[in-house]
Every structure is written in C-alpha cells, then in structure tokens.
Design an enzyme around this catalytic site. Sequence first.
Site, mmCIF file in Angstrom:
data_model
loop_
_atom_site.group_PDB
_atom_site.id
_atom_site.type_symbol
_atom_site.label_atom_id
_atom_site.label_comp_id
_atom_site.label_asym_id
_atom_site.label_seq_id
_atom_site.Cartn_x
_atom_site.Cartn_y
_atom_site.Cartn_z
ATOM 1 N N TYR A 42 40.620 37.550 4.497
ATOM 2 C CA TYR A 42 40.118 37.793 5.856
ATOM 3 C C TYR A 42 41.121 37.247 6.885
ATOM 4 C CZ TYR A 42 37.133 37.192 9.956
ATOM 5 O OH TYR A 42 36.624 37.216 11.219
ATOM 6 N N LYS B 207 27.383 38.331 9.067
ATOM 7 C CA LYS B 207 27.504 39.654 8.470
ATOM 8 C C LYS B 207 26.188 40.051 7.795
ATOM 9 C CE LYS B 207 31.623 38.871 10.026
ATOM 10 N NZ LYS B 207 32.720 38.406 9.209
ATOM 11 N N ASP C 140 34.389 33.146 -1.131
ATOM 12 C CA ASP C 140 33.828 33.699 0.099
ATOM 13 C C ASP C 140 33.028 34.940 -0.305
ATOM 14 O OD1 ASP C 140 33.362 35.145 2.448
ATOM 15 O OD2 ASP C 140 35.208 34.437 3.399
ATOM 16 N N ARG D 171 22.232 17.217 14.778
ATOM 17 C CA ARG D 171 23.530 17.527 14.163
ATOM 18 C C ARG D 171 23.480 17.228 12.669
ATOM 19 N NH1 ARG D 171 27.036 13.737 14.026
ATOM 20 N NH2 ARG D 171 26.957 13.145 16.222
HETATM 21 C C1 LIG Z 1 33.696 37.426 9.311
HETATM 22 C C2 LIG Z 1 34.254 36.769 8.106
HETATM 23 C C3 LIG Z 1 34.608 35.406 8.115
HETATM 24 C C4 LIG Z 1 34.510 34.552 9.359
HETATM 25 O O1 LIG Z 1 33.212 34.452 9.852
HETATM 26 P P1 LIG Z 1 32.832 34.192 11.394
HETATM 27 O O2 LIG Z 1 31.357 34.124 11.359
HETATM 28 O O3 LIG Z 1 33.384 35.333 12.194
HETATM 29 O O4 LIG Z 1 33.496 32.907 11.784
HETATM 30 C C5 LIG Z 1 35.076 34.853 6.938
HETATM 31 N N1 LIG Z 1 35.209 35.586 5.818
HETATM 32 C C6 LIG Z 1 34.904 36.894 5.779
HETATM 33 C C7 LIG Z 1 35.083 37.649 4.500
HETATM 34 C C8 LIG Z 1 34.421 37.537 6.915
HETATM 35 O O5 LIG Z 1 34.129 38.846 6.871
#
Ligand SMILES: *Cc1c(COP(=O)(O)O)cnc(C)c1O
Length: 390
Positions: free
Chosen positions: A107, A204, A179, A55
């Site tokens: 998001y 992503k 982000d 962890r």
């Molecule tokens: C998908 C996404 C998230 C969240 O990510 P997860 O891996 O689904 O928890 C946060 N910000 C953006 C811009 C995203 O596209």
Amino acid sequence: MKRDIPLDDLQFATRCVHAGVYKDPLYNSVVTPIYPSSTFYFEGPRQTSGYDYTRTKNPTRDALEQNLASLEGGAGATAVATGMAAIATVLHLLPAGAHVIAGNDIYGGTYRLFSSLMPARGLRFSLVDMGDPGAVAAAFEKDTALVWIETPSNPLLRLTDIAAVCALARARGALSCADNTFLSPYLQRPLALGADLVVHSTTKYLNGHSDVVGGAIVAGTRELAERVAATANALGTTCSPYDAWLVLRGIKTLPLRMQAHQKNAAALAAFLAGHARVERVYYPGLASHPDHDLARRQQHGFGAMLSFDLEGGEAAVFRLVERLKLYAFAESLGGVESLIEHPASMSHAAMTPAALTAAGIGPGLVRVSVGVEDERDLIADMAQALAALD
Ligand SMILES: *Cc1c(COP(=O)(O)O)cnc(C)c1O
C-alpha cells in the site's frame, strides 16, 4: 448479564452481530452506547470501574476491540485512529536498529512510512517479491525483527503464501504481521495461518460505508495484545468512541456486504477479461491469475478488488474515468459504492518511477473497488465508457 453471550461456539456472522456489543447493564440497550466521556471517576483510592481515561481504555472502543479479536481469532485487539496509525503502532514494537522485510508492491501509505519516516528513526527495510518464499528467506539479516505481509497486494492483487512466510519468520525469531484490509476476516484469517499480528484499515471493508477512517491491530497472544495496547496508549494512536461505534455498526453486515461485493467483482472481472480494450485483468478469482490456486487454498473467497491494464495508457484511463457515471473517481476502497482510481498518479504516487516499474504498476493500470450496486448497472456503465474510447 443475560446478553453476555459465550462466543466460542458461534459462527462468524453471528459473532459479527453480537461479539462485544452488550455494554449497558443499566438499560439493556441492544446497541452499544457511545461513551464520549474522556475520564471516569474513581469510587475511592485505587478503585475504578475498570475505566479511568479514554485514551487508555473506553467501553465503546472495548466493544469494537472484543468484536475484532473474535472475528480474527485473536487474543486481543486495539482500535486506533487510522490504518496508518495501526501500522505505525506495530513498528513501535520493534527495537532500535531493527530490520524489516516487506513486499515491493505494498500500500502506498505503508511504502511512504517504510521508505521515508521510519528509516530516519533507525529502522531498516528490505522490499522484496513476497510471492517468492526464496527471496523472503534470502532477505533475513541478524537483526530482522518483523516480516510484513500484505495479501492480496495493492494494486496488482498478487498473493503471499501466509503460512510459508510466517513459518520462515518464526524459525528466525522474527514477528510476522499481515495487513488484512483487502479481504477482511470474513475472507481470510492470517492468525490461523501462523501470523503473530493482523492490522486493518477499518476505513475499508470493516466499516464499509466510506464514512469513517479507522484502524486496528489484532494479536495472536495475550502478551502481544498487552504490548500493543500499551504502545498505542503511550503513542496516543487509539480511536475515538464515536469512530469505534460506527465501525462496530458497519461490521454487523460484513458477511452480507462481502458476498454482494465479490459476486459483482467476479462478474466485472469476467466482463473485462473478454473486452478488446483491456490488455490484462488482475483478479485472483480468474483461473488465469498466477496465484489462483493459492487464493483457493488460503482465502475463503476472492474479494472485490481488481485491477486492469487499459490499452492506450494514462490518456485512455483518464478518458475512461471521465465517461463513467457509477464509479466515483476516488482513492480508498471497501465501501458500498464502486470506486475507480489510477494507482500511478493517485494511491501509489509516493513511489518513484523506478519503484513503480519494478512493481509492475504501468501508466495504463486502473484499480476498481467493486461496490454492492446491481451488477447489471456496473457492467453496463463500464461497457458504455469503454465503447466511448473507440
Ligand atoms: C487504506 C489502507 C491502509 C491505510 O489505512 P488508513 O485508514 O487510510 O490510514 C493500509 N493498508 C491498506 C492495504 C489499505 O488499503
């Protein structure tokens, strides 16, 4: 170790392949081994190999973290279980009662966390138009501790001027966090523009193959990186060695994939912009996009996410997705396969009708994550599905 390559002089694509990767001095494996061990034995009192419990720290996860820190130009990174785990970890850096400024078209999952769970834990949020630095400046309060940036935004691909907003935050003693999921560090590097922290959903583009959920936080300074790592360890948000290994494998082809993604996206955006059934296309690479100039300045490319307003509203959207053969009707983005979704009923369903309207997310809005298939097939499939609406 021969493969312990100094990274500073290497180009981005080279670092994608090599940064952090070499973790096997015993057999010289060119691929990072997966170390699934939950625990590591001590050689004697207070004597560890550098690892004691997974962890807290794990060699496979270390490889991914070193790679991500190099790609974003950060001092350190922490790889966590999901993108939401990354965002939740960052929020836990803040003191009780802190105020956060964020965009009004963030998001959907971030909106849910900011609007429901975190206010109950004492954090306060102001959601503003991040495209307007004046609105951001006006939203600061005495206790503002964080400015949250998501650019391009989701699903309307609006841009935030990262350098301008981070300068406002810094002048007022607040942290800034971007982000960077929609573009990946190949196309945008917020730390170099003044951000303190970057978060990713590695689910992503970074992983890129729609076969893992993951997240990461990259910090600009060593001190902040240590605070993030300690917070992730305390919360238990760190990711498994298996997931770290998959994301690291995905990153090796990040530049190749992003080039193919955005070439297809530009072609599809141009096709849609000229189609009679399409009322408006949102893609920063189109000269008609209101933030096109900022995108040219701030980004190293326009990315592969686009949205469009379809004539006929929700009913037309659902008929379109039923007719499409190559675009999977699914949430998420950034994988090699093209995906299409309806923000109002899917990714952004957590927003109230009033919030959807305020953010400009209409019933006819469709979002596309353009994959790496052949552009001729993607356009032909979209053309036949649009023609079927007549
Ligand atoms: C998908 C996404 C998230 C969240 O990510 P997860 O891996 O689904 O928890 C946060 N910000 C953006 C811009 C995203 O596209």
